[in-house]
Design a protein around this motif. Structure first.
Motif, PDB file in Angstrom:
ATOM      1  N   GLN A 190      -5.105   0.574  12.505  1.00 54.25           N
ATOM      2  CA  GLN A 190      -5.844   1.485  11.624  1.00 54.25           C
ATOM      3  C   GLN A 190      -4.899   2.035  10.561  1.00 54.25           C
ATOM      4  O   GLN A 190      -3.839   2.569  10.892  1.00 54.25           O
ATOM      5  CB  GLN A 190      -6.470   2.626  12.415  1.00 54.25           C
ATOM      6  N   VAL A 191      -5.298   1.896   9.309  1.00 51.03           N
ATOM      7  CA  VAL A 191      -4.460   2.294   8.177  1.00 51.03           C
ATOM      8  C   VAL A 191      -5.166   3.373   7.362  1.00 51.03           C
ATOM      9  O   VAL A 191      -6.266   3.158   6.854  1.00 51.03           O
ATOM     10  CB  VAL A 191      -4.158   1.086   7.261  1.00 51.03           C
ATOM     11  N   ASP A 192      -4.540   4.526   7.270  1.00 52.38           N
ATOM     12  CA  ASP A 192      -5.039   5.612   6.418  1.00 52.38           C
ATOM     13  C   ASP A 192      -4.191   5.590   5.149  1.00 52.38           C
ATOM     14  O   ASP A 192      -3.046   6.042   5.148  1.00 52.38           O
ATOM     15  CB  ASP A 192      -4.917   6.948   7.154  1.00 52.38           C
ATOM     16  N   TYR A 193      -4.746   5.022   4.078  1.00 52.82           N
ATOM     17  CA  TYR A 193      -3.926   4.800   2.885  1.00 52.82           C
ATOM     18  C   TYR A 193      -4.386   5.640   1.691  1.00 52.82           C
ATOM     19  O   TYR A 193      -5.535   6.065   1.611  1.00 52.82           O
ATOM     20  CB  TYR A 193      -3.942   3.313   2.499  1.00 52.82           C
ATOM     21  N   LYS A 194      -3.440   5.832   0.770  1.00 57.79           N
ATOM     22  CA  LYS A 194      -3.746   6.526  -0.474  1.00 57.79           C
ATOM     23  C   LYS A 194      -4.291   5.533  -1.498  1.00 57.79           C
ATOM     24  O   LYS A 194      -5.291   5.783  -2.163  1.00 57.79           O
ATOM     25  CB  LYS A 194      -2.492   7.199  -1.029  1.00 57.79           C
ATOM     26  N   VAL A 195      -3.592   4.411  -1.631  1.00 61.96           N
ATOM     27  CA  VAL A 195      -3.990   3.410  -2.607  1.00 61.96           C
ATOM     28  C   VAL A 195      -3.428   2.054  -2.178  1.00 61.96           C
ATOM     29  O   VAL A 195      -2.366   1.968  -1.556  1.00 61.96           O
ATOM     30  CB  VAL A 195      -3.479   3.781  -4.023  1.00 61.96           C
ATOM     31  N   ILE A 196      -4.169   0.984  -2.472  1.00 64.83           N
ATOM     32  CA  ILE A 196      -3.673  -0.381  -2.268  1.00 64.83           C
ATOM     33  C   ILE A 196      -3.051  -0.817  -3.588  1.00 64.83           C
ATOM     34  O   ILE A 196      -3.741  -0.944  -4.609  1.00 64.83           O
ATOM     35  CB  ILE A 196      -4.800  -1.336  -1.849  1.00 64.83           C
ATOM     36  N   ILE A 197      -1.743  -1.032  -3.582  1.00 61.66           N
ATOM     37  CA  ILE A 197      -1.011  -1.349  -4.810  1.00 61.66           C
ATOM     38  C   ILE A 197      -1.353  -2.753  -5.293  1.00 61.66           C
ATOM     39  O   ILE A 197      -1.603  -2.977  -6.468  1.00 61.66           O
ATOM     40  CB  ILE A 197       0.510  -1.212  -4.576  1.00 61.66           C
ATOM     41  N   THR A 226       0.829  -1.210   0.000  1.00 59.96           N
ATOM     42  CA  THR A 226       0.000   0.000   0.000  1.00 59.96           C
ATOM     43  C   THR A 226       0.864   1.261   0.000  1.00 59.96           C
ATOM     44  O   THR A 226       2.033   1.225   0.376  1.00 59.96           O
ATOM     45  CB  THR A 226      -0.915   0.049   1.251  1.00 59.96           C
ATOM     46  N   GLU A 227       0.241   2.361  -0.437  1.00 64.82           N
ATOM     47  CA  GLU A 227       0.816   3.689  -0.232  1.00 64.82           C
ATOM     48  C   GLU A 227       0.014   4.327   0.895  1.00 64.82           C
ATOM     49  O   GLU A 227      -1.191   4.549   0.766  1.00 64.82           O
ATOM     50  CB  GLU A 227       0.724   4.525  -1.499  1.00 64.82           C
ATOM     51  N   VAL A 228       0.683   4.616   2.010  1.00 63.16           N
ATOM     52  CA  VAL A 228      -0.010   4.950   3.249  1.00 63.16           C
ATOM     53  C   VAL A 228       0.329   6.363   3.705  1.00 63.16           C
ATOM     54  O   VAL A 228       1.461   6.823   3.573  1.00 63.16           O
ATOM     55  CB  VAL A 228       0.373   3.937   4.356  1.00 63.16           C
ATOM     56  N   ARG A 229      -0.683   7.025   4.296  1.00 61.93           N
ATOM     57  CA  ARG A 229      -0.454   8.339   4.899  1.00 61.93           C
ATOM     58  C   ARG A 229       0.012   8.185   6.347  1.00 61.93           C
ATOM     59  O   ARG A 229       0.966   8.816   6.767  1.00 61.93           O
ATOM     60  CB  ARG A 229      -1.741   9.160   4.866  1.00 61.93           C
TER      61      ARG A 229
END
Length: 325
Positions: free
Chosen positions: A277-284, A256-259
């Motif tokens: 808890q994962v705040d992500y931009k996109v799941i690769i 993932t790309e994560v914040r």
């Protein structure tokens, strides 16, 4: 004729009337059954609980599916499941019981098998953890140090050999970059399998270190919070909680790309919660990420844990593992 045991007993604790099933099941004559306190036929280990339950029955509480053991005349043990009511007007207890001896034997056999497999699983788990600790130590103490030495030598050559051709210097810089990548890879693998800290500093400190190490490896903020006062609150599942956290953070790191990431350990009532808890931009890679979630579910099931996973399309995933204490 009903196969159930049916009887009437007085407040004084003696049988007043029994059907033939009681006589056949326990092996006593009617006279023998009437001449002794009912409690004398109950298995010694069940007498205290039976007396307490009988007192509740006399006070007006209905008795449903109460299980206890009786000793037969030939010394055998019979498991009975009772449903009883107390008739205050007649000062009598009306009771019916089912013979559940076969069922209890099946339950005992299943429990024995469960403990056998639990013991085997514990043995394999211990062996696997020992192998993981050895591998993590070898990676960290041996391979990482060797790679660091190689990196130092490459840097030394680059600083002192002014006569290198452009091609040679490019290859040297490439080797230095590959060595840095190797060190980072070893560190990431060690992060994903290591657990040596757990036995020394406990689960809370290890999870806190895990968050900080995750941030160092990825540059992504990771915060750990805990309302658990003592590690003993978590008990024997602390290693499983650590592995679940490692699995989640490693998958986040790789797929993932994560914040930002949050990790929490809470003790609420009779339950312990591990929340990621994962705040992500996109799941690769959604397939690999989903496989990781399944491994988390499997690991939680080994400790009779409940897994809740909330996937928010807006970019927030919450993984929560709940274990009864």
């Amino acid at each position: 004729m009903t196969p159930d045991l049916v009887c009437i007993a007085g407040r004084d604790g003696y049988f007043k009337k029994v059907n033939k099933a009681v006589i056949d099941k326990l092996g006593y004559t009617e006279e023998e059954l009437f001449s002794r306190l009912i409690s004398s036929f109950v298995h010694p280990d069940d007498r205290e609980e039976t007396a307490r339950t009988r007192a509740e029955l006399i006070s007006g509480k209905k008795l449903l599916n109460f299980e206890n053991r009786y000793i037969t005349k030939n010394g055998g043990v019979v498991w009975l499941e009772w449903t009883s009511i107390f008739h205050s007007g007649k000062d009598m207890v009306f009771a019916i019981a089912k013979d559940i001896t076969k069922r209890k034997k099946v339950e005992k056999d299943i429990e024995a098998e469960y403990h056998k497999f639990k013991s085997l699983a514990g043995h394999f788990k211990t062996s696997m953890e020992a192998d993981r600790k050895f591998l993590a130590a070898e990676l960290h103490e041996e391979m990482a140090q060797l790679a660091s030495v190689i990196k130092m030598d490459i840097d030394w050559v680059g600083r002192r050999e002014d006569g290198l051709s452009p091609a040679s210097r490019n290859r040297l810089e490439h080797a230095a970059g590959i060595t840095e990548l190797l060190i980072a890879t070893i560190r990431r693998i060690t992060f994903s399998i290591g657990s040596t800290m757990l036995s020394h500093v406990g689960l809370k400190a290890t999870l806190d270190w895990q968050c900080r190490e995750f941030s160092l490896l990825t540059g992504i903020p990771c915060k750990f919070l805990s309302t658990v006062e003592e590690d003993k609150t978590v008990g024997e599942v602390e290693l499983d909680f650590l592995r679940i956290s490692q699995e989640a953070l490693t998958s986040i790191m790789m797929n993932t790309e994560v914040r930002q990431v949050g990790l929490a350990l809470d003790h609420i009532g009779a339950k312990v919660y591990l929340t990621i808890q994962v705040d992500y931009k996109v799941i690769i890679n959604r397939d690999l990420f989903s496989e990781s979630l399944e491994r988390i579910r499997d690991r939680a099931s080994y400790i009779n844990g409940q897994t809740e996973i909330d996937l928010d399309p807006a970019g927030c995933t919450i993984i929560r593992v709940i274990v009864d204490k």
